[in-house]
Scaffold this motif. Structure first.
Motif, PDB file in Angstrom:
ATOM      1  N   GLN A 258      -6.060   5.652   7.225  1.00  0.00           N
ATOM      2  CA  GLN A 258      -6.488   4.397   6.608  1.00  0.00           C
ATOM      3  C   GLN A 258      -5.294   3.473   6.411  1.00  0.00           C
ATOM      4  O   GLN A 258      -5.388   2.263   6.616  1.00  0.00           O
ATOM      5  CB  GLN A 258      -7.157   4.681   5.261  1.00  0.00           C
ATOM      6  CG  GLN A 258      -7.830   3.474   4.634  1.00  0.00           C
ATOM      7  CD  GLN A 258      -9.025   2.989   5.443  1.00  0.00           C
ATOM      8  OE1 GLN A 258      -9.909   3.778   5.764  1.00  0.00           O
ATOM      9  NE2 GLN A 258      -9.054   1.716   5.777  1.00  0.00           N
TER      10      GLN A 258
ATOM     11  N   LYS B 288      -4.337  -6.256   6.383  1.00  0.00           N
ATOM     12  CA  LYS B 288      -4.831  -6.164   5.006  1.00  0.00           C
ATOM     13  C   LYS B 288      -3.665  -6.002   4.041  1.00  0.00           C
ATOM     14  O   LYS B 288      -3.688  -6.519   2.923  1.00  0.00           O
ATOM     15  CB  LYS B 288      -5.801  -4.990   4.861  1.00  0.00           C
ATOM     16  CG  LYS B 288      -6.346  -4.819   3.439  1.00  0.00           C
ATOM     17  CD  LYS B 288      -7.331  -3.661   3.347  1.00  0.00           C
ATOM     18  CE  LYS B 288      -7.832  -3.487   1.912  1.00  0.00           C
ATOM     19  NZ  LYS B 288      -8.798  -2.350   1.799  1.00  0.00           N
ATOM     20  N   PHE B 289      -2.633  -5.243   4.476  1.00  0.00           N
ATOM     21  CA  PHE B 289      -1.426  -5.066   3.680  1.00  0.00           C
ATOM     22  C   PHE B 289      -0.214  -5.492   4.488  1.00  0.00           C
ATOM     23  O   PHE B 289      -0.196  -5.384   5.717  1.00  0.00           O
ATOM     24  CB  PHE B 289      -1.274  -3.600   3.245  1.00  0.00           C
ATOM     25  CG  PHE B 289      -2.396  -3.107   2.372  1.00  0.00           C
ATOM     26  CD1 PHE B 289      -2.544  -3.583   1.086  1.00  0.00           C
ATOM     27  CD2 PHE B 289      -3.303  -2.184   2.853  1.00  0.00           C
ATOM     28  CE1 PHE B 289      -3.585  -3.140   0.276  1.00  0.00           C
ATOM     29  CE2 PHE B 289      -4.344  -1.731   2.058  1.00  0.00           C
ATOM     30  CZ  PHE B 289      -4.488  -2.214   0.764  1.00  0.00           C
TER      31      PHE B 289
ATOM     32  N   VAL C 231       0.865  -1.180   0.000  1.00  0.00           N
ATOM     33  CA  VAL C 231       0.000   0.000   0.000  1.00  0.00           C
ATOM     34  C   VAL C 231       0.894   1.220   0.000  1.00  0.00           C
ATOM     35  O   VAL C 231       1.971   1.225   0.618  1.00  0.00           O
ATOM     36  CB  VAL C 231      -0.957   0.004   1.222  1.00  0.00           C
ATOM     37  CG1 VAL C 231      -0.201   0.073   2.538  1.00  0.00           C
ATOM     38  CG2 VAL C 231      -1.970   1.130   1.111  1.00  0.00           C
TER      39      VAL C 231
ATOM     40  N   THR D  88      -3.591   4.333  -0.944  1.00  0.00           N
ATOM     41  CA  THR D  88      -4.399   4.671   0.227  1.00  0.00           C
ATOM     42  C   THR D  88      -4.851   6.123   0.151  1.00  0.00           C
ATOM     43  O   THR D  88      -4.130   6.976  -0.369  1.00  0.00           O
ATOM     44  CB  THR D  88      -3.597   4.440   1.521  1.00  0.00           C
ATOM     45  OG1 THR D  88      -4.458   4.584   2.654  1.00  0.00           O
ATOM     46  CG2 THR D  88      -2.432   5.401   1.646  1.00  0.00           C
TER      47      THR D  88
ATOM     48  N   SER E  57      -4.178  -4.168  10.657  1.00  0.00           N
ATOM     49  CA  SER E  57      -5.151  -5.257  10.557  1.00  0.00           C
ATOM     50  C   SER E  57      -4.644  -6.434   9.738  1.00  0.00           C
ATOM     51  O   SER E  57      -5.238  -7.509   9.761  1.00  0.00           O
ATOM     52  CB  SER E  57      -6.452  -4.745   9.935  1.00  0.00           C
ATOM     53  OG  SER E  57      -6.271  -4.461   8.546  1.00  0.00           O
TER      54      SER E  57
ATOM     55  N   ASP F  61      -5.010  -0.270   8.015  1.00  0.00           N
ATOM     56  CA  ASP F  61      -4.950  -1.422   7.106  1.00  0.00           C
ATOM     57  C   ASP F  61      -3.688  -2.257   7.319  1.00  0.00           C
ATOM     58  O   ASP F  61      -3.734  -3.485   7.207  1.00  0.00           O
ATOM     59  CB  ASP F  61      -5.026  -0.938   5.654  1.00  0.00           C
ATOM     60  CG  ASP F  61      -6.425  -0.477   5.258  1.00  0.00           C
ATOM     61  OD1 ASP F  61      -7.385  -0.845   5.956  1.00  0.00           O
ATOM     62  OD2 ASP F  61      -6.541   0.235   4.253  1.00  0.00           O
TER      63      ASP F  61
END
Length: 337
Positions: free
Chosen positions: A72, A81-82, A36, A67, A79, A76
């Protein structure tokens, strides 16, 4: 292949990855890495690595998303996600110190392991603005109010004789969002990194100052990840560093210029040939462009810590650069070259 071709194993893999018959076989063995980033200089080497096979040569399948803002991005990465973010190193410092704007569900174990640039930041303003002094009483856009680039802007204004109470800061989002706001003249000025500053300038915006001249050494965009992810995926992280480093080496090679510009214009629609030439010159500059050695500038990081110590509401003095770094990974990654 003819006998005249003398390819190294890595070069052979890179070529193979671009050939239909071999791409499927490599893809089956490739480890995914989810990236990201913000709109900016760091994305060009990623595109090159994808298109020229440098990620494939390291048995990586790299995906990239942009992003909208640092909040954000932090959420991310935390979490999962990336895996890796290309982001201002100040974001690493902010979240490690509990000063980030996003409310994370636990302590942030973010760490920087690779340098990309010195920020390449310029103060850009709407047409008709003559000097920094014209910004008094005006609205200026930032990503978020407590991020590093906002502190860079405050410091630059202070050194130009303008106090924080003499302007209004508006949180707009990442560079792409700030560029759009500037072009629509929603705010009078903002900091933009390259190549967004050149895009703004080509559309009529005014360059008021370059930040390196006002604040000195600065560590800007860096590769960062969670410490937990680096511990569990160290080989993948080192492969990413090698692929990114190889992509930058290809980008700055004069022999690659025409093809590199073609890749840029394909990915950034509407980029004119003249603007693409200027972007290439800026990002491949040996001192002010993308870092060729991928090293983190420790003095530049000290500036980041000074600015956060001065302007963050927490009022805490930060002085230990090693707290935010995995200083071994870059050397481990490139040692085999």
């Amino acid at each position: 292949m003819t006998k005249e071709w003398s390819l190294t194993k890595r070069s052979a893999l890179a070529v193979c990855a671009l050939m239909l018959g071999c791409a499927g076989a490599l893809a089956q063995d490739a480890r995914p890495i989810r990236l990201v980033a913000f709109a900016g200089a760091s994305n060009w080497p990623i595109w090159i690595g994808q298109q020229k096979g440098f990620f494939a040569a390291e048995k990586l399948q790299a995906s990239l998303e942009i992003t909208p803002n640092s909040r954000q991005m932090a959420a991310d990465v935390f979490s999962g996600k990336f895996d890796v973010a290309l982001t201002a190193i100040d974001n690493v410092v902010a979240y490690v110190e509990g000063q980030g704007e996003a409310q994370l569900p636990g302590p942030a174990d973010f760490v920087a392991f690779m340098g990309v640039d010195d920020g390449m930041l310029s103060l850009m303003a709407v047409p008709g603005t003559r000097s920094v002094n014209d910004l008094k009483g005006k609205e200026l856009s930032v990503d978020a109010l407590t991020t590093g680039f906002a502190f860079v802007l405050r410091d630059a204004l202070m050194k130009s004789g303008i106090g924080a109470d003499e302007v209004k800061f508006v949180a707009v989002g990442g560079g792409a969002q700030r560029l759009a706001a500037l072009r629509e003249q929603k705010q009078t000025a903002t900091l933009l990194n390259s190549p967004l500053d050149l895009i703004a300038e080509s559309a009529g915006s005014v360059r008021l100052a370059e930040m390196h001249a006002l604040i000195g050494p600065y560590q800007g965009i860096s590769g960062m990840a969670r410490r937990a992810w680096l511990t569990e995926n160290r080989d993948t992280a080192k492969a990413f560093v090698r692929a990114f480093h190889a992509s930058v080496a290809w980008l700055v090679d004069p022999a690659s210029k025409d093809e590199a510009i073609a890749i840029l214009r394909e990915r950034v629609q509407g980029t004119s040939p003249e603007l693409a030439q200027r972007i290439h010159a800026r990002l491949t500059h040996p001192e002010r462009g993308i870092k060729r050695d991928a090293a983190i500038d420790i003095e530049g990081l000290r500036t980041v810590l000074r600015l956060r110590s001065t302007y963050a509401a927490a009022g805490r003095t930060l002085s230990d650069p090693s707290r935010y770094l995995d200083s071994a990974l870059l050397g481990e990654a490139l040692a085999r070259r």
